[in-house]
Scaffold this motif. Structure first.
Motif, PDB file in Angstrom:
ATOM      1  N   SER A  63       0.825  -1.204   0.000  1.00  0.00           N
ATOM      2  CA  SER A  63       0.000   0.000   0.000  1.00  0.00           C
ATOM      3  C   SER A  63       0.858   1.252   0.000  1.00  0.00           C
ATOM      4  O   SER A  63       1.972   1.269   0.542  1.00  0.00           O
ATOM      5  CB  SER A  63      -0.905   0.002   1.244  1.00  0.00           C
ATOM      6  OG  SER A  63      -1.509   1.270   1.425  1.00  0.00           O
ATOM      7  N   GLY A  64       0.324   2.313  -0.614  1.00  0.00           N
ATOM      8  CA  GLY A  64       0.993   3.599  -0.580  1.00  0.00           C
ATOM      9  C   GLY A  64       1.131   4.137   0.824  1.00  0.00           C
ATOM     10  O   GLY A  64       2.009   4.954   1.106  1.00  0.00           O
ATOM     11  N   TYR A  65       0.254   3.687   1.748  1.00  0.00           N
ATOM     12  CA  TYR A  65       0.368   4.090   3.148  1.00  0.00           C
ATOM     13  C   TYR A  65       1.740   3.697   3.713  1.00  0.00           C
ATOM     14  O   TYR A  65       2.365   4.458   4.447  1.00  0.00           O
ATOM     15  CB  TYR A  65      -0.717   3.422   3.994  1.00  0.00           C
ATOM     16  CG  TYR A  65      -2.114   3.928   3.773  1.00  0.00           C
ATOM     17  CD1 TYR A  65      -2.383   5.300   3.650  1.00  0.00           C
ATOM     18  CD2 TYR A  65      -3.188   3.046   3.700  1.00  0.00           C
ATOM     19  CE1 TYR A  65      -3.677   5.768   3.471  1.00  0.00           C
ATOM     20  CE2 TYR A  65      -4.485   3.506   3.516  1.00  0.00           C
ATOM     21  CZ  TYR A  65      -4.726   4.866   3.397  1.00  0.00           C
ATOM     22  OH  TYR A  65      -6.005   5.332   3.210  1.00  0.00           O
ATOM     23  N   GLU A  66       2.188   2.480   3.371  1.00  0.00           N
ATOM     24  CA  GLU A  66       3.481   2.007   3.869  1.00  0.00           C
ATOM     25  C   GLU A  66       4.610   2.911   3.391  1.00  0.00           C
ATOM     26  O   GLU A  66       5.527   3.260   4.151  1.00  0.00           O
ATOM     27  CB  GLU A  66       3.735   0.568   3.408  1.00  0.00           C
ATOM     28  CG  GLU A  66       2.718  -0.442   3.910  1.00  0.00           C
ATOM     29  CD  GLU A  66       2.958  -1.822   3.310  1.00  0.00           C
ATOM     30  OE1 GLU A  66       4.094  -2.319   3.440  1.00  0.00           O
ATOM     31  OE2 GLU A  66       2.024  -2.385   2.706  1.00  0.00           O
ATOM     32  N   LEU A  67       4.530   3.308   2.123  1.00  0.00           N
ATOM     33  CA  LEU A  67       5.572   4.149   1.551  1.00  0.00           C
ATOM     34  C   LEU A  67       5.537   5.547   2.166  1.00  0.00           C
ATOM     35  O   LEU A  67       6.582   6.141   2.443  1.00  0.00           O
ATOM     36  CB  LEU A  67       5.403   4.229   0.033  1.00  0.00           C
ATOM     37  CG  LEU A  67       6.608   4.756  -0.752  1.00  0.00           C
ATOM     38  CD1 LEU A  67       7.811   3.844  -0.552  1.00  0.00           C
ATOM     39  CD2 LEU A  67       6.272   4.859  -2.232  1.00  0.00           C
ATOM     40  N   CYS A  68       4.341   6.065   2.386  1.00  0.00           N
ATOM     41  CA  CYS A  68       4.195   7.374   3.015  1.00  0.00           C
ATOM     42  C   CYS A  68       4.797   7.352   4.419  1.00  0.00           C
ATOM     43  O   CYS A  68       5.538   8.273   4.810  1.00  0.00           O
ATOM     44  CB  CYS A  68       2.726   7.773   3.080  1.00  0.00           C
ATOM     45  SG  CYS A  68       2.404   9.368   3.881  1.00  0.00           S
ATOM     46  N   ARG A  69       4.504   6.310   5.172  1.00  0.00           N
ATOM     47  CA  ARG A  69       5.027   6.196   6.538  1.00  0.00           C
ATOM     48  C   ARG A  69       6.550   6.162   6.522  1.00  0.00           C
ATOM     49  O   ARG A  69       7.219   6.824   7.326  1.00  0.00           O
ATOM     50  CB  ARG A  69       4.470   4.937   7.195  1.00  0.00           C
ATOM     51  CG  ARG A  69       4.821   4.823   8.675  1.00  0.00           C
ATOM     52  CD  ARG A  69       4.326   3.525   9.284  1.00  0.00           C
ATOM     53  NE  ARG A  69       2.875   3.425   9.256  1.00  0.00           N
ATOM     54  CZ  ARG A  69       2.182   2.606   8.472  1.00  0.00           C
ATOM     55  NH1 ARG A  69       2.827   1.816   7.619  1.00  0.00           N
ATOM     56  NH2 ARG A  69       0.872   2.567   8.512  1.00  0.00           N
ATOM     57  N   GLN A  70       7.116   5.380   5.601  1.00  0.00           N
ATOM     58  CA  GLN A  70       8.575   5.283   5.493  1.00  0.00           C
ATOM     59  C   GLN A  70       9.186   6.628   5.126  1.00  0.00           C
ATOM     60  O   GLN A  70      10.159   7.072   5.744  1.00  0.00           O
ATOM     61  CB  GLN A  70       8.958   4.245   4.436  1.00  0.00           C
ATOM     62  CG  GLN A  70      10.469   4.176   4.170  1.00  0.00           C
ATOM     63  CD  GLN A  70      10.812   3.245   3.023  1.00  0.00           C
ATOM     64  OE1 GLN A  70      10.042   2.344   2.680  1.00  0.00           O
ATOM     65  NE2 GLN A  70      11.969   3.450   2.409  1.00  0.00           N
ATOM     66  N   ALA A  71       8.595   7.294   4.125  1.00  0.00           N
ATOM     67  CA  ALA A  71       9.143   8.566   3.650  1.00  0.00           C
ATOM     68  C   ALA A  71       9.086   9.631   4.734  1.00  0.00           C
ATOM     69  O   ALA A  71      10.047  10.388   4.937  1.00  0.00           O
ATOM     70  CB  ALA A  71       8.387   9.029   2.409  1.00  0.00           C
ATOM     71  N   LYS A  72       7.964   9.713   5.449  1.00  0.00           N
ATOM     72  CA  LYS A  72       7.804  10.744   6.469  1.00  0.00           C
ATOM     73  C   LYS A  72       8.680  10.473   7.692  1.00  0.00           C
ATOM     74  O   LYS A  72       9.028  11.402   8.418  1.00  0.00           O
ATOM     75  CB  LYS A  72       6.338  10.833   6.896  1.00  0.00           C
ATOM     76  CG  LYS A  72       5.429  11.467   5.844  1.00  0.00           C
ATOM     77  CD  LYS A  72       5.742  12.941   5.651  1.00  0.00           C
ATOM     78  CE  LYS A  72       4.746  13.605   4.724  1.00  0.00           C
ATOM     79  NZ  LYS A  72       5.000  15.058   4.574  1.00  0.00           N
ATOM     80  N   THR A  73       9.036   9.215   7.911  1.00  0.00           N
ATOM     81  CA  THR A  73       9.943   8.890   9.007  1.00  0.00           C
ATOM     82  C   THR A  73      11.348   9.393   8.713  1.00  0.00           C
ATOM     83  O   THR A  73      12.067   9.848   9.607  1.00  0.00           O
ATOM     84  CB  THR A  73       9.983   7.359   9.238  1.00  0.00           C
ATOM     85  OG1 THR A  73       8.682   6.910   9.603  1.00  0.00           O
ATOM     86  CG2 THR A  73      10.967   7.000  10.344  1.00  0.00           C
ATOM     87  N   GLU A  74      11.730   9.337   7.440  1.00  0.00           N
ATOM     88  CA  GLU A  74      13.092   9.697   7.053  1.00  0.00           C
ATOM     89  C   GLU A  74      13.255  11.179   6.751  1.00  0.00           C
ATOM     90  O   GLU A  74      14.345  11.732   6.925  1.00  0.00           O
ATOM     91  CB  GLU A  74      13.502   8.858   5.832  1.00  0.00           C
ATOM     92  CG  GLU A  74      13.536   7.359   6.136  1.00  0.00           C
ATOM     93  CD  GLU A  74      13.723   6.511   4.892  1.00  0.00           C
ATOM     94  OE1 GLU A  74      13.737   7.095   3.788  1.00  0.00           O
ATOM     95  OE2 GLU A  74      13.858   5.284   5.030  1.00  0.00           O
ATOM     96  N   SER A  75      12.192  11.861   6.287  1.00  0.00           N
ATOM     97  CA  SER A  75      12.294  13.288   5.964  1.00  0.00           C
ATOM     98  C   SER A  75      10.891  13.882   5.889  1.00  0.00           C
ATOM     99  O   SER A  75       9.898  13.158   5.920  1.00  0.00           O
ATOM    100  CB  SER A  75      13.024  13.494   4.631  1.00  0.00           C
ATOM    101  OG  SER A  75      12.232  13.029   3.552  1.00  0.00           O
ATOM    102  N   ASP A  76      10.825  15.200   5.743  1.00  0.00           N
ATOM    103  CA  ASP A  76       9.524  15.868   5.658  1.00  0.00           C
ATOM    104  C   ASP A  76       9.171  16.148   4.208  1.00  0.00           C
ATOM    105  O   ASP A  76       8.715  17.237   3.865  1.00  0.00           O
ATOM    106  CB  ASP A  76       9.551  17.172   6.468  1.00  0.00           C
ATOM    107  CG  ASP A  76       8.144  17.737   6.655  1.00  0.00           C
ATOM    108  OD1 ASP A  76       7.188  16.941   6.655  1.00  0.00           O
ATOM    109  OD2 ASP A  76       8.004  18.966   6.784  1.00  0.00           O
ATOM    110  N   VAL A  77       9.378  15.164   3.352  1.00  0.00           N
ATOM    111  CA  VAL A  77       9.057  15.324   1.937  1.00  0.00           C
ATOM    112  C   VAL A  77       7.537  15.366   1.763  1.00  0.00           C
ATOM    113  O   VAL A  77       6.822  14.594   2.393  1.00  0.00           O
ATOM    114  CB  VAL A  77       9.666  14.174   1.101  1.00  0.00           C
ATOM    115  CG1 VAL A  77       9.133  12.821   1.557  1.00  0.00           C
ATOM    116  CG2 VAL A  77       9.412  14.374  -0.389  1.00  0.00           C
ATOM    117  N   PRO A  78       7.011  16.291   0.951  1.00  0.00           N
ATOM    118  CA  PRO A  78       5.558  16.342   0.742  1.00  0.00           C
ATOM    119  C   PRO A  78       5.049  15.124  -0.024  1.00  0.00           C
ATOM    120  O   PRO A  78       5.742  14.588  -0.890  1.00  0.00           O
ATOM    121  CB  PRO A  78       5.348  17.631  -0.058  1.00  0.00           C
ATOM    122  CG  PRO A  78       6.675  17.980  -0.627  1.00  0.00           C
ATOM    123  CD  PRO A  78       7.704  17.413   0.301  1.00  0.00           C
ATOM    124  N   VAL A  79       3.811  14.709   0.311  1.00  0.00           N
ATOM    125  CA  VAL A  79       3.205  13.511  -0.279  1.00  0.00           C
ATOM    126  C   VAL A  79       1.791  13.837  -0.746  1.00  0.00           C
ATOM    127  O   VAL A  79       1.011  14.444  -0.022  1.00  0.00           O
ATOM    128  CB  VAL A  79       3.145  12.360   0.749  1.00  0.00           C
ATOM    129  CG1 VAL A  79       2.362  11.174   0.187  1.00  0.00           C
ATOM    130  CG2 VAL A  79       4.543  11.927   1.158  1.00  0.00           C
TER     131      VAL A  79
END
Length: 238
Positions: A63-79
């Motif tokens: 799911s895209g949720y998993e990717l969003c969680r990973q990305a937001k953990t590593e940086s504040d990149v907009p999604v």
């Protein structure tokens, strides 16, 4: 600017890749969760850090949720989520994970471009205004550079949408804000995805986390028939 597009429908992905490239973006396209996770790692260690992520929710291997969680953990990149699921539960879940916008399929290309510009503009303004500054609202201190909130020196954990709602109040202290203005402040052009009921829920959550007595709020005041108001904020160099 570098964009990561994660879309399992290859026809849609090809069309979006072409259109975004024509707009001047550099696009990395992935069709699965695993390949997108690898792209995030590569971008993090290489010179191609991503400025924005466009994520489909339903992927063949996750799911895209998993990717969003990973990305937001590593940086504040907009999604921005791209999905056919438009029910409120999915919307709120995405927002609580840190998503910045949510656009449902089918969508018009011009609408997507407008949403992208809006999110990037909001991040740019936040970065510019947050340099070495702190906002104080009574016992509440907002550390803008770190995007952290404290009450009597104890950190208060807010979801991204709760934090943006608090910033909207803090940037308009002493003013009565209507519900429409609050929706615009939180969501820019995407206000239609956060209805009155959802806004009420987030204001209630903020009060529960920030007020000494949420039933008798001293920070976020209801102005009956008009909207809400907070007191004056003090801005200082940190």
């Amino acid at each position: 600017m570098n964009l990561l597009l994660v879309e399992d429908d290859k026809t849609i992905a090809t069309g979006l890749d072409y259109s975004l490239t024509q707009e001047g973006y550099t696009v990395t396209v992935c069709h699965t969760l695993s390949s997108a996770q690898q792209a995030l790692v590569t971008g993090a260690v290489g010179s191609k850090a991503f400025d924005l992520l466009l994520l489909d929710l339903s992927l063949p291997d996750g799911s895209g949720y998993e990717l969003c969680r990973q990305a937001k953990t590593e940086s504040d990149v907009p999604v921005i989520f791209l999905t056919a699921c438009d029910d409120e539960v999915n919307v709120v879940m995405g927002l609580d994970m840190g998503a910045d916008d949510y656009i449902t399929k089918p969508f018009r290309l011009r609408e997507l471009m407008s949403r992208i510009h809006s999110v990037l503009r909001r991040y740019s303004k936040t970065a510019a205004s947050s340099m070495k500054t702190t906002l104080q609202l009574g016992p509440i201190r907002i550390q803008l550079l770190e995007a952290k909130v404290y009450k009597h020196e104890q950190e208060i954990l807010l979801t991204p949408l709760e934090y943006r709602l608090l910033l909207t109040f803090a940037n308009h202290t002493g003013q009565v804000l209507t519900r429409s203005q609050l929706l615009e402040g939180i969501w820019d052009l995407a206000g239609d995805f956060v209805n009155d009921n959802t806004l009420t829920v987030y204001i209630k959550r903020l009060r529960e986390k920030l007020e000494d007595d949420p039933a008798n709020p001293a920070l976020i005041h209801t102005v009956r028939g008009l909207g809400y108001r907070v007191g004056e904020a003090h801005r200082a160099e940190s």
